[in-house]
Write an enzyme that holds these catalytic residues in place. Structure first.
Site, PDB file in Angstrom:
ATOM      1  N   ASP A  21       8.062 -10.410   1.460  1.00 34.82           N
ATOM      2  CA  ASP A  21       8.821  -9.524   0.571  1.00 34.82           C
ATOM      3  C   ASP A  21       9.231 -10.239  -0.712  1.00 34.82           C
ATOM      4  OD1 ASP A  21       9.983  -7.143  -0.162  1.00 34.82           O
ATOM      5  OD2 ASP A  21      11.863  -7.500   0.911  1.00 34.82           O
ATOM      6  N   ASN A  69       5.694   2.353   2.556  1.00 31.64           N
ATOM      7  CA  ASN A  69       5.175   1.941   1.243  1.00 31.64           C
ATOM      8  C   ASN A  69       4.255   2.993   0.608  1.00 31.64           C
ATOM      9  OD1 ASN A  69       4.931  -1.589   2.182  1.00 31.64           O
ATOM     10  ND2 ASN A  69       6.589  -0.539   1.112  1.00 31.64           N
TER      11      ASN A  69
END
Ligand code: IPE
Ligand code: IPE
Ligand code: MG
Length: 250
Positions: A21, A69
């Site tokens: 991330d 996502n």
């Protein structure tokens, strides 16, 4: 002395899972668009994969694209898919040289056909590699995976192939995408976020969690070594008492 020398090779986790991330923030800090961060995340993937294989880690699972996502701007999704195809093609020789098998977990049918075609090819090309299994979580979320497992189990019950009274933890394990893989003992998340984001919820029941503020494109093998040293400093009790684990010190 390098940090690596402080790692006890006899007590490595078999399986490391990583939530990669911070690509977007990394790019933003440099005044660039988010996709610039994704491009630079590839070097971190390469270094991490190679160093895990060198150390003797048997399974490495990387969270590359979550079910959630898909809600990102289409431009970013397209860029990520393109990057995936490019990196897979470019890195197949590295996987072969390092004897690494690639598999995926997730709803790969929802990926663009160009991506799934490339993936299928690399998966079959690397199928007999034995040093390490690299698992890419693509269009993956744990709730999606658990829901899928419930459906598969339900079908078997309906066909009379499975007795509901006989369902145990092993039955659930066997119907997850990770069937046959050991549970991760160590979960690493970069970028300073302290959350799991729908990743391997069942499998990380007893994993050690390690959060680092490093943004993914900056993550390198030394950061992995730090995580492993931290992991090895912990007492994993699995519900027992400390004395039960080392009776000599009771
Ligand atoms: C991780 O970086 C990559 C993916 C989720 C695909 P992000 O894109 O989430 O970057 P941040 O968290 O916005 O900085
Ligand atoms: C998790 O990161 C998914 C991946 C790394 C692929 P996100 O950036 O999507 O997670 P949130 O939104 O911060 O929870
Ligand atoms: Mg993020």
């Amino acid at each position: 002395m390098s940090v690596k020398q402080n790692i006890d090779i006899q007590r490595l986790p078999k399986h490391i899972a990583i939530i990669m991330d911070g690509n977007g923030r990394w790019a933003k800090q440099k005044g660039k668009i988010r996709t610039f961060g994704h491009q630079h995340g590839v070097a971190a993937v390469k270094d991490t994969v190679e160093s895990c294989a060198e150390l003797g880690i048997k399974v490495l699972t990387l969270y590359a694209f979550s079910t959630e996502n898909w809600k990102r701007p289409q431009f970013e999704i397209n860029a990520l898919m393109q990057l995936l195809v490019q990196s897979i093609s470019k890195e197949t020789p590295t996987l072969m040289e390092n004897n690494i098998r690639l598999i995926t977990i997730g709803d790969t049918e929802s990926l663009p056909s160009g991506v799934s075609k490339k993936l299928k090819k690399v998966i079959s090309d690397t199928a007999n590699n034995t040093r390490m299994t690299l698992v890419l979580a693509l269009s993956y979320s744990s709730r999606w995976e658990i829901t899928r497992a419930m459906k598969l189990i339900g079908e078997k019950i309906k066909k009379g192939e499975l007795d509901p009274a006989k369902i145990d933890e092993k039955t659930i394990d066997n119907h997850l995408c990770t069937a046959g893989l050991p549970d991760p003992e160590l979960l690493i998340r970069t970028s300073g976020e302290n959350r799991i984001s729908n990743y391997l919820l069942w499998q990380i029941a007893y994993a050690e969690l390690y959060f680092t503020s490093k943004l993914w494109p900056d993550f390198r093998r030394e950061d992995l070594y730090e995580a492993l040293i931290d992991y090895q400093s912990r007492e994993r009790r699995f519900g027992l008492t400390s004395e039960q684990l080392s009776p000599d010190h009771a």
